[in-house]
Scaffold this active site. Structure first.
Site, PDB file in Angstrom:
ATOM      1  CG  ASP A 358      37.572  42.244  38.064  1.00  0.00           C
ATOM      2  OD1 ASP A 358      37.254  41.097  37.739  1.00  0.00           O
ATOM      3  OD2 ASP A 358      36.791  43.213  38.029  1.00  0.00           O
ATOM      4  CD1 TRP A 472      34.337  41.183  50.395  1.00  0.00           C
ATOM      5  CD2 TRP A 472      34.773  39.045  50.854  1.00  0.00           C
ATOM      6  NE1 TRP A 472      33.148  40.560  50.646  1.00  0.00           N
ATOM      7  CE2 TRP A 472      33.386  39.246  50.935  1.00  0.00           C
ATOM      8  CE3 TRP A 472      35.288  37.768  51.113  1.00  0.00           C
ATOM      9  CZ2 TRP A 472      32.502  38.221  51.272  1.00  0.00           C
ATOM     10  CZ3 TRP A 472      34.399  36.752  51.453  1.00  0.00           C
ATOM     11  CH2 TRP A 472      33.025  36.977  51.528  1.00  0.00           C
ATOM     12  CG  ASP A 473      36.272  45.247  44.923  1.00  0.00           C
ATOM     13  OD1 ASP A 473      35.670  46.132  45.558  1.00  0.00           O
ATOM     14  OD2 ASP A 473      36.995  45.485  43.934  1.00  0.00           O
ATOM     15  CB  CYS A 521      38.415  46.341  48.259  1.00  0.00           C
ATOM     16  SG  CYS A 521      38.374  47.367  46.787  1.00  0.00           S
ATOM     17  CG  ASP A 543      39.348  51.963  42.968  1.00  0.00           C
ATOM     18  OD1 ASP A 543      39.926  51.133  43.700  1.00  0.00           O
ATOM     19  OD2 ASP A 543      38.359  51.667  42.269  1.00  0.00           O
TER      20      ASP A 543
END
Ligand code: GLA
Length: 748
Positions: A358, A472-473, A521, A543
């Site tokens: 990110d 891909w979150d 994700c 996480d």
């Protein structure tokens, strides 16, 4: 009993009469039709058609002969699908209101057919119809013979003159019969996924469910193990293990009756998801997957793992590269120079891929924190003047692959996307819009949103065909369940339309880009389910990369999901939120039981840590990876029961194995039973050695070799407080956060 017999007798008279006049098929054909067996190598599910109903007579270990079920007089366990009302007073798998307002559904048998889908995979479809209404239910089973997994789903078809309202529409229903039932479920949240809990079912209803929309596996996972009669262990006990392949709201219901039957049903969570089936319309439910083990939980896990590698993951039998992700190393605080350094340092310690997380995008509203920029998928040139192309070049120049993070289903209010399309987010016209992590959820049921989301991936992969991996979150759940594109009376479609829309986009991506690796994700392990996984190579497990917590998180996750898909990264110490200081060996030894990666700035490691990482990555690539990623898992010592934990992987030909042991909580003087390997060939001889250690002395193969039988019965002695570990059959776990990795190799 008398009633049953008389009814049967009358039926037989009626059937014989009809056959005599040629209205019904011959007895042989009728007999063939009357028994429906869904069979895998070790499991069978038997239904009998009687009085035009389909009833379940058996679910358990496979049998030599099923003919006996034509004549057994023990009562059926339950129907094929339990529908609402009539004589059913239990939680129904199917509850609809017919076009004329009638609330009950009474299903009768019409036909069934079985066909081979591919070698070892058979599909059986049993067609039912309401006694009165033109409402049809096709119950579909797929049986993966060698992998011992069965799926069940339904297709509902409305041929009535008016619309039918669907209220409950489970994918699967199993009536189970035992003296007692012990339910293992998996609860968790962000940073603490897949914790085990086990309870005895009492009379009444127990529901596991999710209503979060996205992030459907935070809170609870749609997975369960139901031990029959007594709690199963890893190696003993009969049990049913099941899960729902759906990435939206789901529910699993266990209803224990006054009798000892438990009705187990699962599928889409019907809460707030009423669906109208127009005349001529149909609705397909997702898969309810299950297996039966007569030898404990470990076997059920291995069934799921083998099946997943072969059928439920992208390229599930292809080894995965190690990778370095910059997220925990930098969070949003990076620029081109820092990323270049991370790439350089990563290549020096020997990772095979770099993944940019990110923070790389957003022009007018740069994504420098989680409050802005999400939705604006253009590179932030201030941070990265050379753009993505430059970073790909840097990565390739160092012999690594390149991957990138996206969160395409979400948007920050502070973004150009939201300014352009406020109508694209899920919303209710009269309510405040709730935010989670400062973002809104895009309405994936909206075709324009679907095009946009597909476009994000498509543009990236068209512009940079060298991107080898996409993370891909999805970092928010639904709060405002409402859509601007659905009419008022169809707002209850939002939950389902979202997941269908997501799958539709993923179908398009996979049709065009079958090779690119993808990780699913959702704030860590928030979308770990077999609905999403067929599109992905792996999932982000949590996480929480603190190795101690990961022992527990990965232990729980391993009950249903294979190591090859379980991303496990070594991060910096002390841990981000746990503040725990953990040795580098312990961190690697834990992460090596999944798809190994790293998530830190290698440049910030000490020289010793760098040297260790270099050795550990090599050990993983050359020794551990093929066994862990493609082998069978055996959970040997549970961290829930002991202050140590141990697990091992054995290659499918049983020639090689790797055993891991950890000391996660140290109390001086604790005594431990030997750690006994499983899954070895009892007659073969194995040599053994320590691996993943800097000390070359300790990596020498044992002078002696031992039979698999001896190793499995005698095991490894645990030396934890005092004593010598000179003996190759000793595992030294001296003190908290110590660990050992033992390689076993067959001697020819
Ligand atoms: C989520 C993911 C993390 C990371 C961040 C980035 O929390 O689980 O791994 O990608 O988003 O914002």
């Amino acid at each position: 009993m008398i009633q049953f017999t008389v009814k049967r007798y009358l039926n037989i008279c009626l059937i014989s009469g009809l056959m005599a006049f040629g209205f019904l098929p011959s007895p042989a054909m009728l007999m063939d039709e009357s028994l429906i067996t869904i069979e895998t190598m070790h499991t069978a599910l038997v239904y009998r058609v009687e009085d035009s109903e389909v009833n379940c007579y058996y679910f358990g270990e496979s049998l030599q002969d099923y003919e006996v079920f034509r004549s057994v007089t023990t009562p059926a366990k339950g129907p094929l699908i339990s529908s609402a009302r009539g004589q059913n007073f239990n939680e129904p798998a199917l509850r609809v209101t017919h076009h004329d307002g009638v609330l009950s559904t009474e299903l009768t048998y019409i036909k069934h057919e079985t066909k081979a889908v591919s070698p070892g995979v058979r599909q059986t479809i049993i067609t039912l119809k309401d006694k009165v209404y033109a409402f049809w239910v096709e119950v579909s089973f797929t049986a993966w013979f060698n992998e011992d997994i069965i799926s069940m789903s339904t297709r509902l078809l409305n041929r009535e003159p008016g619309p039918v309202q669907l209220f409950d529409y489970a994918s699967g229903y199993l009536p189970l019969y035992a003296g007692k039932y012990f339910l293992t479920s998996f609860h968790g949240e962000w940073y603490s996924e897949m914790n085990l809990q086990e309870e005895e079912l009492t009379r009444g209803i127990k529901i596991l469910d999710s209503r979060h929309g996205t992030r459907s596996t935070h809170k609870l996972s749609p997975a369960f193990i139901l031990s029959l009669d007594r709690p199963a262990t890893e190696t003993t006990g009969h049990l049913v293990a099941g899960t729902i392949a759906w990435s939206g709201n789901w529910s699993l219901t266990f209803e224990k009756q006054v009798s000892e039957v438990v009705h187990c049903l699962g599928g889409i969570n019907s809460e707030g998801s009423e669906w109208e089936l127009a005349p001529g319309g149909s609705f397909q439910t997702p898969r309810f997957l299950f297996t039966y083990s007569a030898a404990g939980k470990g076997r059920a896990s291995r069934y799921f793992h083998r099946w997943a590698r072969k059928y439920a993951l992208m390229q599930g039998e292809r080894l995965r590269p190690t990778l370095l992700n910059n997220w925990e190393g930098t969070y949003f605080d990076f620029d081109e120079r820092k990323i270049e350094e991370i790439i350089r340092d990563g290549s020096e310690i020997g990772v095979e891929m770099f993944v940019l997380d990110d923070g790389w995008f957003g022009s007018r509203y740069p994504r420098d924190n989680d409050r802005a920029g999400l939705g604006d998928w253009t590179v932030n040139r201030k941070k990265l003047p050379g753009g993505i192309g430059h970073l790909i070049e840097q990565t390739h120049a160092r012999g690594m692959k390149f991957g990138i993070w996206i969160e395409p289903e979400m948007v920050n209010p502070k973004s150009e996307l939201y300014e352009r399309h406020p109508e694209w987010v899920l919303q209710e016209p009269t309510r405040d819009r709730y935010r989670q992590r400062n973002q809104y959820v895009l309405d994936m049921g909206n075709p324009s949103v679907q095009d946009f989301v597909f476009g994000i991936t498509d543009h990236l992969l068209t512009e940079y065909p060298a991107i080898a991996y996409i993370k891909w979150d999805a970092n928010s759940h639904f709060s405002n369940v409402g859509s601007t594109v659905l009419p008022t009376e169809r707002q209850s479609y939002v939950n389902i339309a979202y997941t269908q829309g997501l799958y539709h986009v993923l179908d398009r991506i996979r049709a065009k880009y079958p090779e690119v690796m993808m990780q699913v994700c959702a704030s860590g392990g928030g979308r770990v389910d077999y609905g999403a996984l067929p599109y992905f190579h792996e999932f982000w497990t949590s996480d929480d990369t603190d190795a101690l917590q990961r022992i527990f998180i990965q232990w729980g996750t391993s009950h249903f999901f294979p190591a090859i898909a379980m991303a496990a990264h070594v991060s910096a110490t002390p841990g981000h939120l746990t503040h725990r200081v953990l040795p580098i060996k312990f961190r690697f030894d834990v992460a090596m039981t999944g798809r190994l990666g790293m998530e830190l700035q290698p440049g910030q490691m000490s020289e010793e840590e760098k040297a260790f990482s270099n050795m550990a990555l090599k050990t993983y690539r050359e020794i551990v990876r093929p066994v862990v990623q493609l082998g069978d898992l055996y959970r040997l010592v549970s961290p829930y029961e002991h202050n140590i934990a141990s697990l091992m992987y054995v290659s499918t030909d049983r020639r090689r194995a790797v055993l891991f042991a950890y000391h996660h909580h140290f109390r001086f003087g604790d005594m431990f039973d030997n750690i006994r390997p499983q899954g070895l060939d009892p007659t073969a001889r194995y040599k053994i050695r320590d691996i993943n250690t800097i000390d070359p002395e300790r990596q020498k193969w044992s002078e002696h070799s031992y039979t698999g039988e001896f190793l499995m019965k005698h095991g490894f002695r645990v030396v934890s407080s005092w004593g010598s570990t000179d003996d190759p059959l000793a595992i030294g776990l001296f003190g908290e956060y110590t660990s050992e990795v033992v390689e076993l190799q067959q001697v020819d």
